[in-house]
Design an enzyme around this catalytic site. Sequence first.
Site, PDB file in Angstrom:
ATOM      1  N   TYR A  69      22.749 -55.540  -8.728  1.00  0.00           N
ATOM      2  CA  TYR A  69      23.872 -55.230  -7.644  1.00  0.00           C
ATOM      3  C   TYR A  69      24.845 -54.562  -8.482  1.00  0.00           C
ATOM      4  O   TYR A  69      25.406 -53.275  -7.947  1.00  0.00           O
ATOM      5  CB  TYR A  69      24.286 -56.648  -7.140  1.00  0.00           C
ATOM      6  CG  TYR A  69      23.324 -57.318  -6.280  1.00  0.00           C
ATOM      7  CD1 TYR A  69      22.560 -56.673  -5.323  1.00  0.00           C
ATOM      8  CD2 TYR A  69      23.274 -58.725  -6.428  1.00  0.00           C
ATOM      9  CE1 TYR A  69      21.639 -57.497  -4.427  1.00  0.00           C
ATOM     10  CE2 TYR A  69      22.344 -59.489  -5.712  1.00  0.00           C
ATOM     11  CZ  TYR A  69      21.722 -58.852  -4.791  1.00  0.00           C
ATOM     12  OH  TYR A  69      20.645 -59.794  -4.202  1.00  0.00           O
ATOM     13  N   SER A  70      25.539 -55.101  -9.172  1.00  0.00           N
ATOM     14  CA  SER A  70      26.855 -54.652  -9.917  1.00  0.00           C
ATOM     15  C   SER A  70      27.075 -53.433 -10.768  1.00  0.00           C
ATOM     16  O   SER A  70      25.836 -52.981 -11.226  1.00  0.00           O
ATOM     17  CB  SER A  70      27.457 -55.752 -10.813  1.00  0.00           C
ATOM     18  OG  SER A  70      27.596 -57.056 -10.041  1.00  0.00           O
ATOM     19  N   GLU A 126      21.069 -66.662  -3.327  1.00  0.00           N
ATOM     20  CA  GLU A 126      21.780 -66.836  -4.844  1.00  0.00           C
ATOM     21  C   GLU A 126      22.446 -67.912  -5.053  1.00  0.00           C
ATOM     22  O   GLU A 126      22.482 -68.840  -5.823  1.00  0.00           O
ATOM     23  CB  GLU A 126      22.153 -65.620  -5.227  1.00  0.00           C
ATOM     24  CG  GLU A 126      22.387 -65.552  -6.855  1.00  0.00           C
ATOM     25  CD  GLU A 126      23.167 -64.120  -7.254  1.00  0.00           C
ATOM     26  OE1 GLU A 126      23.114 -63.190  -6.463  1.00  0.00           O
ATOM     27  OE2 GLU A 126      23.375 -63.875  -8.273  1.00  0.00           O
ATOM     28  N   THR A 176      32.749 -63.930  -7.087  1.00  0.00           N
ATOM     29  CA  THR A 176      33.796 -64.872  -7.337  1.00  0.00           C
ATOM     30  C   THR A 176      34.546 -65.981  -6.293  1.00  0.00           C
ATOM     31  O   THR A 176      34.076 -65.888  -5.184  1.00  0.00           O
ATOM     32  CB  THR A 176      35.092 -64.064  -7.687  1.00  0.00           C
ATOM     33  OG1 THR A 176      35.756 -63.492  -6.597  1.00  0.00           O
ATOM     34  CG2 THR A 176      34.651 -62.997  -8.753  1.00  0.00           C
ATOM     35  N   GLU A 220      37.186 -66.603  -5.421  1.00  0.00           N
ATOM     36  CA  GLU A 220      38.006 -66.069  -4.605  1.00  0.00           C
ATOM     37  C   GLU A 220      37.334 -65.338  -3.360  1.00  0.00           C
ATOM     38  O   GLU A 220      37.734 -65.703  -2.233  1.00  0.00           O
ATOM     39  CB  GLU A 220      38.958 -64.753  -5.087  1.00  0.00           C
ATOM     40  CG  GLU A 220      39.921 -65.479  -6.215  1.00  0.00           C
ATOM     41  CD  GLU A 220      39.431 -65.544  -7.543  1.00  0.00           C
ATOM     42  OE1 GLU A 220      38.469 -65.147  -7.752  1.00  0.00           O
ATOM     43  OE2 GLU A 220      40.043 -65.966  -8.320  1.00  0.00           O
TER      44      GLU A 220
HETATM   45  C1  LIG Z   1      27.867 -64.931 -15.788  1.00  0.00           C
HETATM   46  C2  LIG Z   1      27.748 -63.666 -14.944  1.00  0.00           C
HETATM   47  C3  LIG Z   1      26.367 -63.303 -14.421  1.00  0.00           C
HETATM   48  C4  LIG Z   1      26.361 -62.298 -13.750  1.00  0.00           C
HETATM   49  N1  LIG Z   1      25.021 -61.810 -13.230  1.00  0.00           N
HETATM   50  C5  LIG Z   1      24.785 -60.696 -12.453  1.00  0.00           C
HETATM   51  C6  LIG Z   1      23.532 -60.278 -12.196  1.00  0.00           C
HETATM   52  O1  LIG Z   1      22.761 -60.712 -12.703  1.00  0.00           O
HETATM   53  N2  LIG Z   1      23.367 -59.321 -11.315  1.00  0.00           N
HETATM   54  C7  LIG Z   1      24.432 -58.696 -10.991  1.00  0.00           C
HETATM   55  O2  LIG Z   1      24.343 -57.561 -10.254  1.00  0.00           O
HETATM   56  N3  LIG Z   1      25.752 -58.825 -11.107  1.00  0.00           N
HETATM   57  C8  LIG Z   1      26.065 -59.906 -11.876  1.00  0.00           C
HETATM   58  N4  LIG Z   1      27.326 -60.420 -12.398  1.00  0.00           N
HETATM   59  C9  LIG Z   1      28.587 -59.542 -11.998  1.00  0.00           C
HETATM   60  C10 LIG Z   1      29.281 -60.547 -10.878  1.00  0.00           C
HETATM   61  O3  LIG Z   1      28.466 -60.527  -9.540  1.00  0.00           O
HETATM   62  C11 LIG Z   1      30.517 -59.680 -10.720  1.00  0.00           C
HETATM   63  O4  LIG Z   1      31.260 -59.896 -11.879  1.00  0.00           O
HETATM   64  C12 LIG Z   1      31.326 -60.052  -9.628  1.00  0.00           C
HETATM   65  O5  LIG Z   1      30.889 -60.092  -8.270  1.00  0.00           O
HETATM   66  C13 LIG Z   1      32.884 -59.792  -9.759  1.00  0.00           C
HETATM   67  O6  LIG Z   1      32.808 -58.404  -9.967  1.00  0.00           O
HETATM   68  P1  LIG Z   1      33.793 -57.668 -10.923  1.00  0.00           P
HETATM   69  O7  LIG Z   1      33.664 -58.246 -12.200  1.00  0.00           O
HETATM   70  O8  LIG Z   1      33.771 -56.207 -10.759  1.00  0.00           O
HETATM   71  O9  LIG Z   1      35.088 -58.086 -10.673  1.00  0.00           O
HETATM   72  P2  LIG Z   1      36.160 -57.384  -9.372  1.00  0.00           P
HETATM   73  O10 LIG Z   1      35.543 -57.262  -8.160  1.00  0.00           O
HETATM   74  O11 LIG Z   1      36.868 -56.385  -9.880  1.00  0.00           O
HETATM   75  O12 LIG Z   1      37.239 -58.451  -9.198  1.00  0.00           O
HETATM   76  C14 LIG Z   1      38.282 -58.536 -10.308  1.00  0.00           C
HETATM   77  C15 LIG Z   1      39.223 -59.973  -9.597  1.00  0.00           C
HETATM   78  O13 LIG Z   1      39.796 -59.785  -8.396  1.00  0.00           O
HETATM   79  C16 LIG Z   1      39.315 -60.611  -7.528  1.00  0.00           C
HETATM   80  N5  LIG Z   1      39.133 -59.930  -6.047  1.00  0.00           N
HETATM   81  C17 LIG Z   1      38.448 -58.948  -5.820  1.00  0.00           C
HETATM   82  N6  LIG Z   1      38.358 -58.573  -4.656  1.00  0.00           N
HETATM   83  C18 LIG Z   1      39.176 -59.513  -4.014  1.00  0.00           C
HETATM   84  C19 LIG Z   1      39.581 -59.981  -2.589  1.00  0.00           C
HETATM   85  N7  LIG Z   1      39.087 -59.068  -1.545  1.00  0.00           N
HETATM   86  N8  LIG Z   1      39.958 -60.854  -2.151  1.00  0.00           N
HETATM   87  C20 LIG Z   1      40.492 -61.973  -3.109  1.00  0.00           C
HETATM   88  N9  LIG Z   1      40.235 -61.559  -4.627  1.00  0.00           N
HETATM   89  C21 LIG Z   1      39.571 -60.322  -4.977  1.00  0.00           C
HETATM   90  C22 LIG Z   1      38.262 -61.207  -7.839  1.00  0.00           C
HETATM   91  O14 LIG Z   1      38.051 -62.434  -7.299  1.00  0.00           O
HETATM   92  C23 LIG Z   1      38.519 -61.259  -9.322  1.00  0.00           C
HETATM   93  O15 LIG Z   1      39.180 -62.422  -9.732  1.00  0.00           O
HETATM   94  C24 LIG Z   1      27.358 -61.529 -13.412  1.00  0.00           C
HETATM   95  C25 LIG Z   1      28.797 -61.965 -13.524  1.00  0.00           C
HETATM   96  C26 LIG Z   1      28.718 -63.086 -14.349  1.00  0.00           C
HETATM   97  C27 LIG Z   1      30.147 -63.321 -14.941  1.00  0.00           C
END
Ligand SMILES: Cc1cc2nc3c(=O)[nH]c(=O)nc-3n(C[C@H](O)[C@H](O)[C@H](O)COP(=O)(O)OP(=O)(O)OC[C@H]3O[C@@H](n4cnc5c(N)ncnc54)[C@H](O)[C@@H]3O)c2cc1C
Length: 398
Positions: free
Chosen positions: A133-134, A249, A378, A380
């Site tokens: 996804y990400s 998930e 997350t 949040e």
């Molecule tokens: C251990 C681990 C395993 C993972 N495994 C996978 C996987 O297998 N496949 C995959 O596709 N992804 C995976 N991920 C990725 C994960 O889904 C993303 O890291 C997560 O969705 C957050 O996205 P980002 O890192 O881009 O942070 P961002 O989206 O940039 O967020 C940064 C901060 O802003 C906050 N924020 C953002 N938008 C809002 C909002 N609207 N309201 C309040 N707060 C907000 C977030 O809570 C966070 O604190 C994994 C991540 C980790 C840490």
Amino acid sequence: MSSLPPHDGDPAVRDFRREIRAWLAAHWEGERKTRHMSLPFKMRGWDAEFSHLLGQKGWIGLGWPKAAGGGGRSPWEQLAFIEEMHYAQAPIFYHNSAETIVGPAIIKYGTPDQKSEYLPAILRGELSFALHYSEPEAGSDLASLRTSARRDGEDWIINGQKLWSTGGDKAEHSWLAVRTDPNATPKHAGISVFLMPLRSPGITIRPSMAMYGKTFSATFYDNVRISSRLMVGPVNGGWQVITDALAAERVMIGTMVAQLQRVFDRLTEYVKVGTIGDRVLRSDALVRDRIAELGAEIEVARQFVLRNARLVEEGKTPLYEAAMSKVFIGELQERLGEAALDLLGSGGLLSEEAPSAPVGELEQVLRHSIMGVIGGGTSEMQRNAIAIRGLGLPRATR
Ligand SMILES: Cc1cc2nc3c(=O)[nH]c(=O)nc-3n(C[C@H](O)[C@H](O)[C@H](O)COP(=O)(O)OP(=O)(O)OC[C@H]3O[C@@H](n4cnc5c(N)ncnc54)[C@H](O)[C@@H]3O)c2cc1C
């Protein structure tokens, strides 16, 4: 065994739990477990052979409907199963995403061909999936993903990059979300989902080490061709498929409570006999208070897991309920890890490899808690979902 009460009121569940323990004693404990636990930490938990054994036993897809080849087992039986597997540290991650995320999505949205090709193989424990996804610019706001799929006759051509895929360097397939309509409004109306074989030409996988000691990967798709037969759900109709899959998930991440329970029990055992300097831990009121609080929270977490399983059994998708269990259990993992530092002092920092570590696994629990509070969405974002979908609060305007 566990310090917390089993939810095995029904004799059938008690019998099933006994059967699982006997099977684990014969097929896991002993030589196989010793060999597995001596692997480097990053390899542990992933064992295709063990998944095949579970598949042969008919214990993959326990909660799937019987019509789809699953076990049709009750939520309590599912809880007993996952608790016993995690308690024994059995390696179930090879097939876990396929079983809990991809399979149920195929049951609901897949074509007859996808069902007949993929479901039996998943149930046999022969398929592993990474979640793609990400992307660098799409995490919480998943609908803004840019990896593109362009139609070319009966095929699609994929270009783009995926990030943070847990187990992505080991899995054979990805559950891939792509943009099939670059001009869609709203953005989520232009997304589709594929079952992507990861050995396809044009795919480059770069593994990295996560802070909790396992690998994840960045994956580059460079003109990768995939047949339209491998699209799950309609063209541009992937968002609903993804929403259900993300809920699944979050339910799966919630079952991590069974792992926490094992570590919590080890901590409790240590507190019963351990000392720090002159301090006898079991007589310290603050220590007892902390342990009791964690025990109560773990029990609450198990109730969340049961509620989700019950909803799934009723054919519902636990959306805000899954968000509730994920946020609670992810943050409970943090609290349990922090308790190690508070209760065990500097000994709580020692990893399981250190011979003098009081409860080595606890140190890893804190590092792994990023999976609970970020992976799968997350905390949040889960709170947003609970507020809007669960409590009916309006969306924030800024
Ligand atoms: C251990 C681990 C395993 C993972 N495994 C996978 C996987 O297998 N496949 C995959 O596709 N992804 C995976 N991920 C990725 C994960 O889904 C993303 O890291 C997560 O969705 C957050 O996205 P980002 O890192 O881009 O942070 P961002 O989206 O940039 O967020 C940064 C901060 O802003 C906050 N924020 C953002 N938008 C809002 C909002 N609207 N309201 C309040 N707060 C907000 C977030 O809570 C966070 O604190 C994994 C991540 C980790 C840490």
